[in-house]
Design an enzyme around this catalytic site. Structure first.
Site, mmCIF file in Angstrom:
data_model
loop_
_atom_site.group_PDB
_atom_site.id
_atom_site.type_symbol
_atom_site.label_atom_id
_atom_site.label_comp_id
_atom_site.label_asym_id
_atom_site.label_seq_id
_atom_site.Cartn_x
_atom_site.Cartn_y
_atom_site.Cartn_z
ATOM 1 N N MET A 69 -5.393 -7.568 8.350
ATOM 2 C CA MET A 69 -4.865 -6.725 9.420
ATOM 3 C C MET A 69 -5.744 -5.496 9.545
ATOM 4 S SD MET A 69 -0.877 -7.243 8.900
ATOM 5 C CE MET A 69 -1.056 -6.731 7.244
ATOM 6 N N ARG A 111 -3.378 -1.764 -6.343
ATOM 7 C CA ARG A 111 -2.544 -2.975 -6.275
ATOM 8 C C ARG A 111 -2.908 -3.859 -7.457
ATOM 9 N NH1 ARG A 111 -5.736 -5.324 -1.036
ATOM 10 N NH2 ARG A 111 -7.655 -5.777 -2.128
ATOM 11 N N ARG A 164 -3.478 2.717 8.423
ATOM 12 C CA ARG A 164 -3.775 1.529 7.609
ATOM 13 C C ARG A 164 -2.571 0.613 7.543
ATOM 14 N NH1 ARG A 164 -7.811 2.797 3.657
ATOM 15 N NH2 ARG A 164 -8.783 4.752 4.252
ATOM 16 N N TYR A 166 12.841 -34.057 -18.470
ATOM 17 C CA TYR A 166 11.376 -33.922 -18.386
ATOM 18 C C TYR A 166 10.898 -33.996 -16.942
ATOM 19 C CZ TYR A 166 11.163 -38.971 -17.633
ATOM 20 O OH TYR A 166 11.324 -40.229 -17.105
ATOM 21 N N LYS A 196 0.843 -1.203 0.000
ATOM 22 C CA LYS A 196 0.000 0.000 0.000
ATOM 23 C C LYS A 196 0.876 1.251 0.000
ATOM 24 C CE LYS A 196 -3.888 -0.416 2.137
ATOM 25 N NZ LYS A 196 -4.680 -0.785 3.298
ATOM 26 N N HIS A 232 -15.561 -9.436 1.523
ATOM 27 C CA HIS A 232 -14.474 -10.293 1.996
ATOM 28 C C HIS A 232 -14.580 -11.691 1.389
ATOM 29 C CE1 HIS A 232 -12.610 -13.061 4.936
ATOM 30 N NE2 HIS A 232 -11.658 -12.154 4.908
ATOM 31 N N SER A 241 14.736 -41.971 -13.476
ATOM 32 C CA SER A 241 13.584 -41.123 -13.156
ATOM 33 C C SER A 241 13.551 -40.950 -11.645
ATOM 34 C CB SER A 241 12.296 -41.779 -13.662
ATOM 35 O OG SER A 241 11.201 -40.975 -13.305
ATOM 36 N N GLY A 284 -7.938 -7.742 4.147
ATOM 37 C CA GLY A 284 -8.769 -7.776 5.354
ATOM 38 C C GLY A 284 -8.142 -8.447 6.550
ATOM 39 N N CYS A 342 9.342 -38.337 -11.592
ATOM 40 C CA CYS A 342 7.950 -38.791 -11.644
ATOM 41 C C CYS A 342 7.292 -38.790 -10.273
ATOM 42 C CB CYS A 342 7.848 -40.162 -12.299
ATOM 43 S SG CYS A 342 8.698 -41.445 -11.365
HETATM 44 C C1 PEP Z 1 8.102 -42.044 -5.999
HETATM 45 O O1 PEP Z 1 8.499 -42.726 -5.071
HETATM 46 O O2 PEP Z 1 8.362 -40.830 -6.113
HETATM 47 C C2 PEP Z 1 7.264 -42.640 -7.049
HETATM 48 C C3 PEP Z 1 6.914 -41.936 -8.103
HETATM 49 O O3 PEP Z 1 6.814 -43.890 -6.850
HETATM 50 P P1 PEP Z 1 5.602 -44.276 -5.889
HETATM 51 O O4 PEP Z 1 4.929 -42.985 -5.500
HETATM 52 O O5 PEP Z 1 4.720 -45.155 -6.678
HETATM 53 O O6 PEP Z 1 6.285 -44.947 -4.770
#
Ligand code: PEP
Ligand code: MG
Length: 865
Positions: A103, A336, A92, A832, A23, A451, A744, A101, A812
């Protein structure tokens, strides 16, 4: 302690929003632009932090405040504390990160009995003077002395009732003078002394109270929910009062440069004549659409439109402002960057690129990846024939069904058992924990900027506000004539404002053009590929629609649970001999093969990583007490392990019972060959072995994989690799890479094993306390623990690539769909990320932002969100 703790709005101060708060910075910048802003000064966040450490105003602050008050007096020609022509100020809060809202604010400081009379005489408006005074006593009493707001509100209601009027504005000057007397009595009864009449004392106590409000439980809850650090502190703005409560030629409002719900261009907002700001924000009186100002206050309206255009151009972003009109003169009190829904964010960003206000890269940086989630949730089936029970304002889009609850605590309690809709007359900042717990919010009162509406939009939760067909009684509600009790199910559609009794059919979301446009731009700049974790052809198809470029994790165990498969799986586990197991596995193979064929077809031409069986075998058997017979009971007992997550699972299982993996590899290879023969398009198969810690484990499994593959599909290309999900694998990545085509990162298990935090138990137990107590800033199962787990990943990347530069690297674990973790994966140079299908769009955007941040173009995460 820095030299200075106070800056006038027109004084240069380095330190930006961190020092002056959002502000304060906005007021200073608007002053510099020549936008009409009342005069005032900002007490810095340094002062707040010093106060928090000692609970005393820091040395020198009082003197600095006195000096700046004197300058304000010179500028305005009024005197603070004068009985004749008093200078009045508001105090303020304003933190670096907006916390709507959360504070406190106090208006009309500087009034007392005599000054009120002086103000009445000067302005020739006694009603206005007493209205201002009663507001001061109320706000000061609530904020500084902690008096229950209810006491003041019910005194005001009783007076209106006694006078037979509806609106506050219908009360006369005499009524308000009487109300001042009542409020002073309430103050005296609650505090044990008279309301402080000394202006300087009022100001200093108010400043302390704003500092204190940084640490209220509701502010803490809000900060936790939005990942705002606790040690930022708030600045305090002391602003000359301008009055919206001076009659019909005055008023107050809030406005957006574009519609915050849809992103449509054009001024959008609300205005309340003869009122002060808190009337609008608290939703106490329902304001009028801003266009009503065009007729009632044409000059101020025109100036407002022009000023907002300039502000949007200056900030090159959608703005949300607060303003007051005093006797037809416009003043801006705040500007803002506007909180907006995901749909609005996308539409506004695309429009601003078209208008040449921002570049495509900036547009990508403007979207909060986490917010995209809002667009990917189911919506009410547009073809369903439904009976609308009530209609309110479409305050925040999305559909939600749940049991109704009437207060925030119950929302938290009941949300543990299923979705809830928080139903309130209106929400206040004290309801924040209930709003976080609820799936949707429905209020009787309040406008688009109440709010409930503002906070729900910020959280991406559906909200219907101002629902006139809803009345609340003790523990029950009447909705369009039907009586409902706590726990009864309703559905709200925050996109249309419609409310239904019961559950209604939902359909998958429709992705709109703006969404495709921005993600298309994101795809042009990102380096990381984005894959999906998908176990079925349906999930794979959906993931592809969302832009997935392959599958990074297909968990094959999910395929073992189908009703037609589980008995065969159990038969395999119960078999005493390898021959017995093989006979069951032979019957499972066709099931697996057809699953894989479906997935390969859905992902034609793209890589698909299939992970072999991972969980311990006992997961496929019932509890011992439910065992079908003695043989099963014995087997369950034999498979029992005290720590199954660290036990016979993953590749350890595969090495102990190679026939299981052999069947799976055979099914994968046959499916790949069948799809290739059918479609001519070879799937890019990656066979992944879980929980590897030693090179020797993978070397043996690689041999198994290759020999089966040669038998089944020698001509079909494939890769063999492993998850990196235990610390030893990360540390020995160089030697493991000798037998792996890809790694992975399984960061779910890698987090569990690195931190020794059970992924099944920690979140319901000590981890919650760790997060609440600030031992940890964030949940390591949600966002990678960069210093620990991240360091292991870095080692694995260096050692793996060092030994085999062409090795393919991905992630993953759940973290693959979390923006901060995605930025880290970009930095590590992974190829990836892979995440659940619904998170694929988010990951595409976050990956683009990471690439832009690296190139020095601002990103949403880098800008602090
Ligand atoms: C992990 O362990 O990150 C994974 C992807 O395998 P899971 O969650 O199936 O153990
Ligand atoms: Mg795992």
């Amino acid at each position: 302690m820095p030299d200075r703790l106070v800056f006038d709005f027109d004084e240069p101060a380095t330190g930006g929003r961190e020092l002056l708060g959002g502000k304060g910075v906005g007021l200073a910048e608007m002053t510099g632009m020549g936008v009409p802003v009342p005069a005032g000064f900002t007490i810095t966040t340094d002062a707040c932090r010093a106060y928090m450490a000692s609970r005393e105003l820091p040395e020198g602050l009082e003197q600095e405040v006195d000096d700046h008050v004197r300058r304000l007096e010179e500028r305005t020609g009024k005197r603070f504390g004068s009985h004749d022509d008093p200078l009045l100020v508001s105090v303020r809060s304003g933190a670096a990160v907006s916390m709507p809202g959360m504070m406190d604010t106090i208006l009309n400081l500087g009034l007392n009995d005599e000054a009120t009379e002086g103000l009445a005489a000067r302005t020739e408006n006694t009603r206005f003077a007493y209205d201002s005074y009663r507001r001061l006593i109320q706000m000061f009493g609530e904020v500084v002395d902690g008096i229950d707001a209810h006491l003041f509100e019910s005194a005001l209601s009783s007076l209106k009732q006694a006078r037979g009027v509806q609106q506050d504005t219908d009360l006369s000057a005499d009524d308000l003078e009487e109300l001042v007397g009542t409020f002073k009595q309430i103050y005296r009864d609650a505090v044990g002394e008279e309301f402080a009449g000394d202006a300087r004392a009022q100001l200093l106590r108010a400043v302390r109270a704003v500092f204190e409000s940084w640490d209220t439980p509701r502010a803490q809850v809000y900060r936790r929910a939005h990942g705002i650090p606790d040690d930022l502190g708030t600045a305090v703005n002391v602003v000359q009062m301008v009055f919206g409560n001076k009659g019909d030629r005055s008023g107050t409002g809030v406005a957006f440069t574009r519609n915050p719900s849809t992103g449509e261009s054009g001024l959008y907002g609300e205005f309340l004549a003869d009122a002060q700001g808190e009337d609008v924000v608290a939703g106490i009186r329902t304001p009028q659409p801003i266009e009503t100002m065009r007729d009632s206050l044409p000059k101020a309206f025109e100036q407002l439109v022009e000023t907002m255009r300039r502000l949007e151009e200056h900030y090159r972003d959608m703005q949300d402002i607060e303003f007051t009109v005093e006797d037809e003169q416009l003043y801006l009190l705040q500007t803002r960057s506007a909180k907006r829904t995901a749909a609005a964010a996308l539409k506004a960003a695309v429009a601003m690129v078209d208008e040449r206000l921002i570049t495509r890269e900036e547009a990508i940086g403007r979207i909060d990846p986490a917010q995209l989630d809002q667009l990917l949730h189911p919506m009410i089936d547009p073809n369903a024939e439904l009976e609308v029970a009530a209609k309110g304002l479409n305050a925040s889009p999305g559909a939600a069904s749940g049991g109704i609850v009437f207060d925030a605590d119950t929302a938290v309690e009941r949300a543990k058992d299923g979705p809830v809709i928080l139903v309130r007359y209106e929400t206040t900042p004290d309801d924040i924990h209930g709003m976080i717990a609820a799936d949707g919010i429905l209020t009787v009162h309040g406008g688009m900027t109440s709010h409930a509406a503002v906070v729900a939009r910020g959280m991406g939760k559906p909200c219907v506000a101002s629902c006139d067909d809803l009345t609340l009684d003790q523990g029950s509600a009447t909705l369009g004539g039907r009586t409902l009790h706590e726990g009864d199910t309703i559905t709200i559609d925050g996109g249309t404002g419609e409310v239904f009794v019961g559950e209604v059919p939902l359909v998958p979301p429709q992705l709109n053009e703006d969404f495709e446009t921005i993600l298309g731009w994101a795809d042009d700049v990102r380096r990381l590929k984005v894959r999906a974790n998908a176990d079925t052809p349906e999930d794979a198809t959906r993931a592809r629609e969302f832009g997935a470029e392959g599958i990074g994790l297909c968990r094959t165990e999910h395929m073992f649970f189908g009703p037609d498969r589980l008995p065969v799986v159990q038969e395999m586990i119960l078999a005493d001999t390898e021959a017995g197991r093989r006979s069951a596995l032979d019957r499972l193979l066709p099931f697996q093969q057809s699953d894989f064929e479906g997935i390969f077809e859905a992902m034609a031409g793209l890589p698909v990583t299939i992970r072999l069986l991972d969980p311990p075998l006992h997961e496929f058997l019932p509890a011992e007490t439910d065992a079908a017979d003695e043989k099963m009971r014995r087997r369950i007992r034999a498979l029992h392990e005290a720590n199954p997550m660290l036990g016979t699972r993953g590749c350890r299982l595969g090495l102990q019972f190679p026939e299981i993996y052999e069947m799976q590899i055979r099914a994968i290879a046959r499916a790949a060959r069948a799809v290739q023969e059918r479609s001519g398009d070879a799937p890019l198969v990656e066979v992944m072995h879980p929980l590897v810690a030693f090179r020797e484990e993978l070397a043996r499994l690689r041999d198994l994989t290759e020999s089966v593959w040669q038998e089944e599909a020698a001509a079909v290309e494939h890769l063999v690799g492993t998850m990196i999900e235990v610390p030893r694998a990360a540390l020995r990545a160089d030697e493991i890479s000798e037998v792996a085509d890809f790694f992975s990162f399984g960061t779910n298990d890698l987090t569990q094993t690195t931190l020794a935090f059970s992924r099944d138990d920690a979140e319901g137990k000590f981890l919650t306390a760790y997060l609440e107590d600030g031992v940890l800033d964030r949940n390591p199962f949600e966002s990678i623990d960069i210093d620990g787990v991240g360091d292991l990943m870095r080692i694995a990347v260096e050692r793996g690539r060092g030994a085999k530069p062409e090795i393919k690297l991905g992630i993953c674990g759940e973290h693959g769909g979390e923006p901060r973790s995605i930025a880290f994966c970009h930095e590590l140079g992974l190829d990836y990320v892979s995440c659940s299908p619904f998170r694929v769009p988010l990951a595409r955007l976050a990956a683009a932002q990471a690439a832009l941040a690296e190139a020095g173009t601002g990103s949403y995460a880098a800008a602090g969100g």
